[in-house]
Scaffold this motif. Sequence first.
Motif, PDB file in Angstrom:
ATOM      1  N   LEU A 107    -119.506 -18.112  -5.401  1.00 35.18           N
ATOM      2  CA  LEU A 107    -118.694 -19.076  -6.148  1.00 35.18           C
ATOM      3  C   LEU A 107    -117.753 -18.375  -7.115  1.00 35.18           C
ATOM      4  CD1 LEU A 107    -118.041 -21.977  -6.922  1.00 35.18           C
ATOM      5  CD2 LEU A 107    -120.089 -21.999  -8.372  1.00 35.18           C
ATOM      6  N   LEU A 108    -118.238 -17.315  -7.756  1.00 32.35           N
ATOM      7  CA  LEU A 108    -117.394 -16.569  -8.694  1.00 32.35           C
ATOM      8  C   LEU A 108    -116.210 -15.934  -7.964  1.00 32.35           C
ATOM      9  CD1 LEU A 108    -116.887 -15.527 -11.541  1.00 32.35           C
ATOM     10  CD2 LEU A 108    -118.414 -13.606 -11.046  1.00 32.35           C
ATOM     11  N   LYS A 109    -116.440 -15.385  -6.788  1.00 33.54           N
ATOM     12  CA  LYS A 109    -115.348 -14.807  -6.013  1.00 33.54           C
ATOM     13  C   LYS A 109    -114.292 -15.872  -5.697  1.00 33.54           C
ATOM     14  CE  LYS A 109    -118.238 -11.334  -3.693  1.00 33.54           C
ATOM     15  NZ  LYS A 109    -118.831 -10.933  -2.385  1.00 33.54           N
ATOM     16  N   ALA A 110    -114.756 -17.058  -5.325  1.00 39.25           N
ATOM     17  CA  ALA A 110    -113.831 -18.145  -4.997  1.00 39.25           C
ATOM     18  C   ALA A 110    -113.021 -18.579  -6.217  1.00 39.25           C
ATOM     19  CB  ALA A 110    -114.604 -19.326  -4.420  1.00 39.25           C
ATOM     20  N   ALA A 111    -113.683 -18.691  -7.372  1.00 43.94           N
ATOM     21  CA  ALA A 111    -112.996 -19.122  -8.593  1.00 43.94           C
ATOM     22  C   ALA A 111    -111.961 -18.091  -9.030  1.00 43.94           C
ATOM     23  CB  ALA A 111    -114.015 -19.365  -9.705  1.00 43.94           C
ATOM     24  N   LYS A 112    -112.278 -16.815  -8.851  1.00 44.56           N
ATOM     25  CA  LYS A 112    -111.309 -15.755  -9.187  1.00 44.56           C
ATOM     26  C   LYS A 112    -110.104 -15.812  -8.266  1.00 44.56           C
ATOM     27  CE  LYS A 112    -114.471 -12.391 -11.311  1.00 44.56           C
ATOM     28  NZ  LYS A 112    -115.148 -11.074 -11.148  1.00 44.56           N
ATOM     29  N   GLU A 113    -110.358 -15.993  -6.972  1.00 43.96           N
ATOM     30  CA  GLU A 113    -109.261 -16.104  -6.006  1.00 43.96           C
ATOM     31  C   GLU A 113    -108.393 -17.315  -6.323  1.00 43.96           C
ATOM     32  OE1 GLU A 113    -108.307 -14.460  -3.179  1.00 43.96           O
ATOM     33  OE2 GLU A 113    -109.986 -13.172  -2.598  1.00 43.96           O
ATOM     34  N   PHE A 114    -109.045 -18.410  -6.670  1.00 45.42           N
ATOM     35  CA  PHE A 114    -108.341 -19.657  -6.985  1.00 45.42           C
ATOM     36  C   PHE A 114    -107.422 -19.467  -8.182  1.00 45.42           C
ATOM     37  CE2 PHE A 114    -108.440 -23.989  -8.993  1.00 45.42           C
ATOM     38  CZ  PHE A 114    -107.709 -24.637  -8.004  1.00 45.42           C
ATOM     39  N   LYS A 115    -107.958 -18.884  -9.235  1.00 45.31           N
ATOM     40  CA  LYS A 115    -107.158 -18.640 -10.434  1.00 45.31           C
ATOM     41  C   LYS A 115    -105.993 -17.709 -10.138  1.00 45.31           C
ATOM     42  CE  LYS A 115    -106.529 -16.227 -14.548  1.00 45.31           C
ATOM     43  NZ  LYS A 115    -106.235 -14.798 -14.808  1.00 45.31           N
ATOM     44  N   GLU A 116    -106.241 -16.673  -9.353  1.00 41.66           N
ATOM     45  CA  GLU A 116    -105.192 -15.718  -9.006  1.00 41.66           C
ATOM     46  C   GLU A 116    -104.111 -16.396  -8.161  1.00 41.66           C
ATOM     47  OE1 GLU A 116    -103.019 -12.261  -8.879  1.00 41.66           O
ATOM     48  OE2 GLU A 116    -104.737 -12.780 -10.159  1.00 41.66           O
ATOM     49  N   GLU A 117    -104.527 -17.245  -7.244  1.00 39.34           N
ATOM     50  CA  GLU A 117    -103.563 -17.940  -6.383  1.00 39.34           C
ATOM     51  C   GLU A 117    -102.696 -18.908  -7.195  1.00 39.34           C
ATOM     52  OE1 GLU A 117    -101.576 -18.366  -2.955  1.00 39.34           O
ATOM     53  OE2 GLU A 117    -103.300 -17.044  -3.200  1.00 39.34           O
ATOM     54  N   ILE A 118    -103.277 -19.494  -8.233  1.00 31.69           N
ATOM     55  CA  ILE A 118    -102.520 -20.409  -9.095  1.00 31.69           C
ATOM     56  C   ILE A 118    -101.535 -19.631  -9.962  1.00 31.69           C
ATOM     57  CG2 ILE A 118    -102.689 -22.055 -11.005  1.00 31.69           C
ATOM     58  CD1 ILE A 118    -103.692 -23.158  -8.326  1.00 31.69           C
ATOM     59  N   HIS A 119    -101.985 -18.538 -10.529  1.00 36.01           N
ATOM     60  CA  HIS A 119    -101.137 -17.772 -11.451  1.00 36.01           C
ATOM     61  C   HIS A 119    -100.126 -16.895 -10.718  1.00 36.01           C
ATOM     62  CE1 HIS A 119    -102.865 -18.383 -15.579  1.00 36.01           C
ATOM     63  NE2 HIS A 119    -103.755 -19.004 -14.835  1.00 36.01           N
ATOM     64  N   ASN A 120    -100.508 -16.415  -9.537  1.00 37.17           N
ATOM     65  CA  ASN A 120     -99.617 -15.538  -8.764  1.00 37.17           C
ATOM     66  C   ASN A 120     -99.644 -15.963  -7.303  1.00 37.17           C
ATOM     67  OD1 ASN A 120     -99.017 -13.464 -10.957  1.00 37.17           O
ATOM     68  ND2 ASN A 120    -101.257 -13.358 -10.873  1.00 37.17           N
ATOM     69  N   PRO A 121     -99.013 -17.096  -6.991  1.00 39.42           N
ATOM     70  CA  PRO A 121     -99.064 -17.611  -5.618  1.00 39.42           C
ATOM     71  C   PRO A 121     -98.527 -16.600  -4.609  1.00 39.42           C
ATOM     72  CG  PRO A 121     -98.070 -19.210  -7.114  1.00 39.42           C
ATOM     73  CD  PRO A 121     -98.185 -17.929  -7.872  1.00 39.42           C
ATOM     74  N   SER A 122     -99.262 -16.442  -3.517  1.00 35.53           N
ATOM     75  CA  SER A 122     -98.830 -15.510  -2.473  1.00 35.53           C
ATOM     76  C   SER A 122     -98.202 -16.292  -1.325  1.00 35.53           C
ATOM     77  CB  SER A 122    -100.011 -14.692  -1.962  1.00 35.53           C
ATOM     78  OG  SER A 122    -100.997 -15.550  -1.429  1.00 35.53           O
ATOM     79  N   PRO A 123     -97.093 -15.812  -0.780  1.00 31.55           N
ATOM     80  CA  PRO A 123     -96.448 -16.525   0.340  1.00 31.55           C
ATOM     81  C   PRO A 123     -97.380 -16.690   1.534  1.00 31.55           C
ATOM     82  CG  PRO A 123     -95.015 -14.788  -0.529  1.00 31.55           C
ATOM     83  CD  PRO A 123     -96.364 -14.601  -1.173  1.00 31.55           C
ATOM     84  N   GLU A 124     -98.268 -15.720   1.722  1.00 35.81           N
ATOM     85  CA  GLU A 124     -99.158 -15.763   2.895  1.00 35.81           C
ATOM     86  C   GLU A 124    -100.391 -16.628   2.666  1.00 35.81           C
ATOM     87  OE1 GLU A 124     -98.424 -12.969   1.235  1.00 35.81           O
ATOM     88  OE2 GLU A 124     -96.822 -12.111   2.467  1.00 35.81           O
ATOM     89  N   ARG A 125    -100.579 -17.081   1.442  1.00 40.36           N
ATOM     90  CA  ARG A 125    -101.764 -17.880   1.113  1.00 40.36           C
ATOM     91  C   ARG A 125    -103.044 -17.156   1.493  1.00 40.36           C
ATOM     92  NH1 ARG A 125    -101.469 -21.881  -2.652  1.00 40.36           N
ATOM     93  NH2 ARG A 125     -99.792 -23.328  -2.234  1.00 40.36           N
ATOM     94  N   THR A 126    -103.146 -15.864   1.171  1.00 40.41           N
ATOM     95  CA  THR A 126    -104.366 -15.119   1.492  1.00 40.41           C
ATOM     96  C   THR A 126    -105.558 -15.656   0.723  1.00 40.41           C
ATOM     97  OG1 THR A 126    -103.736 -13.492  -0.188  1.00 40.41           O
ATOM     98  CG2 THR A 126    -103.137 -13.013   2.096  1.00 40.41           C
ATOM     99  N   GLY A 127    -105.326 -16.072  -0.521  1.00 45.20           N
ATOM    100  CA  GLY A 127    -106.418 -16.639  -1.310  1.00 45.20           C
ATOM    101  C   GLY A 127    -106.980 -17.882  -0.664  1.00 45.20           C
ATOM    102  N   PHE A 128    -106.095 -18.686  -0.064  1.00 45.29           N
ATOM    103  CA  PHE A 128    -106.508 -19.899   0.630  1.00 45.29           C
ATOM    104  C   PHE A 128    -107.454 -19.552   1.776  1.00 45.29           C
ATOM    105  CE2 PHE A 128    -105.092 -23.171   3.894  1.00 45.29           C
ATOM    106  CZ  PHE A 128    -105.956 -24.148   3.440  1.00 45.29           C
ATOM    107  N   THR A 129    -107.087 -18.535   2.562  1.00 47.80           N
ATOM    108  CA  THR A 129    -107.924 -18.116   3.684  1.00 47.80           C
ATOM    109  C   THR A 129    -109.281 -17.598   3.196  1.00 47.80           C
ATOM    110  OG1 THR A 129    -105.964 -17.510   4.954  1.00 47.80           O
ATOM    111  CG2 THR A 129    -108.062 -16.602   5.695  1.00 47.80           C
ATOM    112  N   ASN A 130    -109.258 -16.784   2.149  1.00 49.53           N
ATOM    113  CA  ASN A 130    -110.507 -16.245   1.622  1.00 49.53           C
ATOM    114  C   ASN A 130    -111.424 -17.349   1.116  1.00 49.53           C
ATOM    115  OD1 ASN A 130    -109.674 -13.649   2.171  1.00 49.53           O
ATOM    116  ND2 ASN A 130    -108.917 -13.254   0.117  1.00 49.53           N
TER     117      ASN A 130
END
Length: 204
Positions: free
Chosen positions: A20-43
């Motif tokens: 869950l912590l890994k997911a929350a970190k990815e989520f926060k990172e994706e919100i603050h620094n959105p990636s065009p490839e949406r890698t955080g979304f896949t993870n």
Amino acid sequence: MIFKKQDIFFSTFVAISNNLLKAAKEFKEEIHNPSPERTGFTNIQDYEKSGDRFTHTIIKELNKTFVTPLEREDIMNLAVKLDDILDGIEATLIRMDIYEFKDMNVFIKRNAEIILESVEEVGKSIEKLVSKRFLDIRPHAVKINGLENEADSLLNNSLRELVATCHDPITFIKYKEIYEMMEEITDACEDVADILESILMRNS
């Protein structure tokens, strides 16, 4: 490490918390620094699948274990609510993807921070639970409750700003839904804190 049968629940809760912590970190990172490839979304989709497997492990072990380290109801409720947090993170990111969200405004960014901070406190609470330091759970539960109150205030403020400045009905609906979905994640964190406090009360 090989865990004793009665420890399978605790070891699985630790695994759930770490995932869950890994997911929350990815989520926060994706919100603050959105990636065009949406890698955080896949993870996060991968983390959600892992979370489902962990929850299934809890259910399977409850069905075949006679003596459990905590009340059976507490174990089940805790597993379900921890899974609700992860489901909420995944659902919110999917909805953002569908809506093609580009503008991650200050409200959304702070919400992502609150979610990560709440999940970090949940993880610390699980550590105390596993080591049976039940009284040490309370400060983390209090912190989670405080973060949920901040999320409530943030929702109200974001909706006020939305009503005052957004004149396109489709955009209004999109932002309103995302704000509310993010606040529901912090509600799920508070539900976890409430369950942990009830465990504390019965075991202290």
